[in-house]
Design a protein around this motif. Structure first.
Motif, PDB file in Angstrom:
ATOM      1  N   ASP A 135       0.823  -1.179   0.062  1.00  0.00           N
ATOM      2  CA  ASP A 135      -0.094  -0.140  -0.030  1.00  0.00           C
ATOM      3  C   ASP A 135       0.821   1.243  -0.013  1.00  0.00           C
ATOM      4  O   ASP A 135       0.781   1.981   1.044  1.00  0.00           O
ATOM      5  N   THR A 136       1.497   1.384  -1.065  1.00  0.00           N
ATOM      6  CA  THR A 136       2.513   2.639  -1.246  1.00  0.00           C
ATOM      7  C   THR A 136       1.998   3.860  -0.954  1.00  0.00           C
ATOM      8  O   THR A 136       2.692   5.008  -0.439  1.00  0.00           O
ATOM      9  N   GLU A 137       0.737   4.013  -1.345  1.00  0.00           N
ATOM     10  CA  GLU A 137      -0.072   5.342  -1.400  1.00  0.00           C
ATOM     11  C   GLU A 137      -0.120   5.857   0.022  1.00  0.00           C
ATOM     12  O   GLU A 137       0.185   6.914   0.536  1.00  0.00           O
ATOM     13  N   THR A 138      -0.424   4.914   0.910  1.00  0.00           N
ATOM     14  CA  THR A 138      -0.579   5.298   2.357  1.00  0.00           C
ATOM     15  C   THR A 138       0.812   5.435   2.983  1.00  0.00           C
ATOM     16  O   THR A 138       0.966   6.417   3.791  1.00  0.00           O
ATOM     17  N   ALA A 139       1.561   4.571   2.747  1.00  0.00           N
ATOM     18  CA  ALA A 139       2.999   4.590   3.253  1.00  0.00           C
ATOM     19  C   ALA A 139       3.761   5.910   2.892  1.00  0.00           C
ATOM     20  O   ALA A 139       4.491   6.208   3.830  1.00  0.00           O
ATOM     21  N   LYS A 140       3.525   6.486   1.840  1.00  0.00           N
ATOM     22  CA  LYS A 140       4.090   7.898   1.420  1.00  0.00           C
ATOM     23  C   LYS A 140       3.979   8.930   2.878  1.00  0.00           C
ATOM     24  O   LYS A 140       4.665   9.509   2.771  1.00  0.00           O
ATOM     25  N   MET A 141       2.757   8.742   3.319  1.00  0.00           N
ATOM     26  CA  MET A 141       2.197   9.922   4.245  1.00  0.00           C
ATOM     27  C   MET A 141       3.061   9.641   5.659  1.00  0.00           C
ATOM     28  O   MET A 141       2.624  10.523   6.542  1.00  0.00           O
ATOM     29  N   ALA A 142       3.907   8.770   5.932  1.00  0.00           N
ATOM     30  CA  ALA A 142       4.509   8.581   6.983  1.00  0.00           C
ATOM     31  C   ALA A 142       5.888   8.723   7.193  1.00  0.00           C
ATOM     32  O   ALA A 142       6.691   8.332   5.846  1.00  0.00           O
ATOM     33  N   GLN A 143       6.375   8.742   8.186  1.00  0.00           N
ATOM     34  CA  GLN A 143       8.015   8.794   8.418  1.00  0.00           C
ATOM     35  C   GLN A 143       8.406   7.323   8.494  1.00  0.00           C
ATOM     36  O   GLN A 143       9.477   6.892   8.067  1.00  0.00           O
ATOM     37  N   HIS A 144       7.682   6.468   9.230  1.00  0.00           N
ATOM     38  CA  HIS A 144       8.082   5.076   9.360  1.00  0.00           C
ATOM     39  C   HIS A 144       6.685   4.258   8.963  1.00  0.00           C
ATOM     40  O   HIS A 144       5.724   4.742   9.246  1.00  0.00           O
ATOM     41  N   CYS A 145       6.966   2.948   8.246  1.00  0.00           N
ATOM     42  CA  CYS A 145       5.668   2.491   7.808  1.00  0.00           C
ATOM     43  C   CYS A 145       6.140   0.753   8.029  1.00  0.00           C
ATOM     44  O   CYS A 145       7.058   0.174   7.663  1.00  0.00           O
ATOM     45  N   LEU A 146       5.012   0.044   8.924  1.00  0.00           N
ATOM     46  CA  LEU A 146       5.397  -1.253   9.326  1.00  0.00           C
ATOM     47  C   LEU A 146       4.264  -1.953   8.240  1.00  0.00           C
ATOM     48  O   LEU A 146       3.032  -1.842   8.561  1.00  0.00           O
ATOM     49  N   GLU A 147       4.634  -2.668   7.320  1.00  0.00           N
ATOM     50  CA  GLU A 147       3.796  -3.293   6.440  1.00  0.00           C
ATOM     51  C   GLU A 147       3.344  -4.812   6.758  1.00  0.00           C
ATOM     52  O   GLU A 147       4.417  -5.501   6.935  1.00  0.00           O
ATOM     53  N   ILE A 148       2.130  -4.967   7.061  1.00  0.00           N
ATOM     54  CA  ILE A 148       1.801  -6.297   7.361  1.00  0.00           C
ATOM     55  C   ILE A 148       0.868  -6.994   6.269  1.00  0.00           C
ATOM     56  O   ILE A 148       0.221  -6.265   5.405  1.00  0.00           O
ATOM     57  N   PRO A 149       0.826  -8.245   6.161  1.00  0.00           N
ATOM     58  CA  PRO A 149       0.492  -8.953   4.922  1.00  0.00           C
ATOM     59  C   PRO A 149      -1.098  -8.846   4.953  1.00  0.00           C
ATOM     60  O   PRO A 149      -1.900  -8.462   6.217  1.00  0.00           O
ATOM     61  N   LYS A 150      -1.727  -8.943   4.059  1.00  0.00           N
ATOM     62  CA  LYS A 150      -3.282  -8.611   3.968  1.00  0.00           C
ATOM     63  C   LYS A 150      -4.185  -9.734   4.333  1.00  0.00           C
ATOM     64  O   LYS A 150      -3.531 -10.993   3.813  1.00  0.00           O
ATOM     65  N   SER A 151      -4.966  -9.656   5.289  1.00  0.00           N
ATOM     66  CA  SER A 151      -5.997 -10.770   5.617  1.00  0.00           C
ATOM     67  C   SER A 151      -7.278 -10.253   5.338  1.00  0.00           C
ATOM     68  O   SER A 151      -7.574  -9.395   4.818  1.00  0.00           O
ATOM     69  N   VAL A 152      -8.330 -11.196   5.846  1.00  0.00           N
ATOM     70  CA  VAL A 152      -9.791 -10.975   5.939  1.00  0.00           C
ATOM     71  C   VAL A 152      -9.822  -9.923   6.884  1.00  0.00           C
ATOM     72  O   VAL A 152      -8.977  -9.873   7.833  1.00  0.00           O
ATOM     73  N   ASP A 153     -10.661  -8.732   6.836  1.00  0.00           N
ATOM     74  CA  ASP A 153     -10.809  -7.650   7.473  1.00  0.00           C
ATOM     75  C   ASP A 153     -10.964  -7.936   9.114  1.00  0.00           C
ATOM     76  O   ASP A 153     -10.569  -7.453  10.043  1.00  0.00           O
ATOM     77  N   ALA A 154     -11.990  -9.111   9.263  1.00  0.00           N
ATOM     78  CA  ALA A 154     -12.152  -9.523  10.544  1.00  0.00           C
ATOM     79  C   ALA A 154     -10.981  -9.962  11.467  1.00  0.00           C
ATOM     80  O   ALA A 154     -10.894 -10.192  12.572  1.00  0.00           O
ATOM     81  N   LEU A 155      -9.769 -10.623  10.563  1.00  0.00           N
ATOM     82  CA  LEU A 155      -8.733 -11.231  11.227  1.00  0.00           C
ATOM     83  C   LEU A 155      -7.365 -10.314  11.227  1.00  0.00           C
ATOM     84  O   LEU A 155      -6.445 -10.767  11.718  1.00  0.00           O
ATOM     85  N   GLN A 156      -7.709  -9.174  10.463  1.00  0.00           N
ATOM     86  CA  GLN A 156      -6.536  -8.186  10.501  1.00  0.00           C
ATOM     87  C   GLN A 156      -6.061  -7.814  11.876  1.00  0.00           C
ATOM     88  O   GLN A 156      -4.828  -7.559  12.305  1.00  0.00           O
ATOM     89  N   GLY A 157      -6.843  -7.532  12.992  1.00  0.00           N
ATOM     90  CA  GLY A 157      -6.609  -7.169  14.179  1.00  0.00           C
ATOM     91  C   GLY A 157      -5.826  -8.091  14.814  1.00  0.00           C
ATOM     92  O   GLY A 157      -5.028  -7.653  15.726  1.00  0.00           O
ATOM     93  N   ILE A 158      -5.872  -9.541  14.633  1.00  0.00           N
ATOM     94  CA  ILE A 158      -4.800 -10.271  15.244  1.00  0.00           C
ATOM     95  C   ILE A 158      -3.369  -9.964  14.570  1.00  0.00           C
ATOM     96  O   ILE A 158      -2.291 -10.034  15.532  1.00  0.00           O
TER      97      ILE A 158
END
Length: 372
Positions: A315-338
């Motif tokens: 998600d480079t578009e979002t990452a550009k707006m921050a000084q640090h970015c931790l990228e986590i793999p995509k999952s189902v929205d309901a499991l993203q919290g884990i």
């Protein structure tokens, strides 16, 4: 005795670090024998005979303290979606203070790692005396909550020794998610959603391993943050529970002031805190609240905030707006919290080490709170 403890820690410096890195295995243990991925069936043996009764209920209540309460917040949205029942969540101590009306057609979940938490236990007895159906969600076989509830789910995360709960939290979320899947088994309209989540659960252990590879990057961020006075963590939707849980971990382990903020509440006050000096972590994933989260992110950057982002891979578009970015793999929205909570667990661990705090036994705290 020390030798035994060293053996149990293996190559890790503390139990908490070991428990964070055990999560790929502990989530498998939570799901073991309960999910058939081919037939897309979920079986929870501990509540099997009560499922017809639970389906007839009018509302669900989820009651817990601390981290267990956050696991209820994390699964509330999914439970509402898959059961189509009102879901109330309460802190056990507050629940008791209010003398809440409880009816015979309520189903009450009591969530506790140890199964001995005093407040949760008192709330259980309060609901039981009013005739509600009691479901216990614990990690300890034969504990008081196990014995006093009508039925329940063991989360099978394995023994947790560090005071700050890590793997029990992710396993509690999974157990409640599996309960939601059991409840929606006979709804034709919900089948596509169910199978999406079940396939997501199948991939989960590998995704957690991927998130744990961020450890080095998280350590670098901790180097920048550990002398700061306070930390704000923002998110909404399925990731809001991660903000609360991440903030709690930072409080417990590092004694630093930290607050989890619902991103929708930003304009109602917390935005006044934002400037270039306050460290802010924002969780922005590509789910149904993505555009609203982006709005909050722009609000923060417009005021010179320098957010650290937890976002999805690629998600480079979002990452550009921050000084640090931790990228986590995509999952189902309901499991993203884990997945999003794991960088927060690692961050709080590294901050504690850098600040010279005892990771496994934070001051003034006990593993299971057996007094009110």
């Amino acid at each position: 005795k020390m030798e035994i403890q060293q053996i149990m820690k293996g190559n890790f410096s503390s139990f908490m670090q070991k428990e964070i890195f055990e999560q790929p295995e502990s989530v498998v243990n939570t799901m073991r024998g309960r999910i058939n991925y081919e037939l897309e069936q979920v079986t929870l043996g501990g509540i099997k005979s009560y499922v017809p009764e639970i389906r007839r209920c009018r509302r669900l209540l989820m009651i817990g303290c601390g981290t267990s309460y956050h696991s209820a917040i994390a699964t509330r949205q999914l439970l509402e979606e898959l059961t189509e029942l009102p879901v109330m969540i309460d802190l056990a101590s507050d629940f008791l203070d209010r003398n809440t009306p409880i009816f015979r057609d309520d189903v009450c979940f009591f969530i506790s790692q140890s199964g001995e938490t005093a407040d949760t236990l008192s709330a259980l007895r309060y609901c039981k005396s009013r005739g509600a159906l009691i479901v216990g969600i614990t990690n300890t076989v034969g504990s008081t909550i196990c014995r006093e509830s009508h039925c329940g789910v063991h989360i099978n995360a394995g023994p947790e020794i560090g005071v700050a709960s890590t793997k029990a939290y992710t396993s509690q979320i999974l157990s409640l998610t599996m309960f939601a899947l059991v409840m929606s088994e006979d709804r034709i309209s919900l089948q596509p959603r169910r199978s999406e989540i079940i396939q997501g659960l199948k991939a989960l252990p590998d995704l957690i391993r991927k998130v744990l590879e961020l450890d080095g990057k998280v350590k670098d961020i901790a180097q920048e943050l550990y002398e700061k006075r306070s930390l704000l963590i923002m998110g909404r939707g399925f990731n809001f529970a991660t903000c609360l849980e991440g903030a709690l971990k930072v409080k417990e382990l590092t004694y630093m002031h930290s607050e989890g903020i619902q991103a929708g509440e930003l304009k109602h006050g917390p935005l006044a805190l934002v400037d270039s000096t306050v460290p802010i972590i924002m969780i922005v994933t590509r789910d149904h609240v993505f555009s609203k989260c982006m709005n909050a992110l722009q609000q923060v950057t417009a005021r010179d905030g320098r957010p650290i982002l937890i976002c999805e891979e690629g998600d480079t578009e979002t990452a550009k707006m921050a000084q640090h970015c931790l990228e986590i793999p995509k999952s189902v929205d309901a499991l993203q919290g884990i997945l999003t909570v794991i960088p927060m667990q690692l961050l709080s661990y590294h901050l504690a080490v850098l600040r010279g705090c005892n990771v496994d036994c934070p001051r003034n705290l006990a593993k299971s709170v057996t007094v009110e």
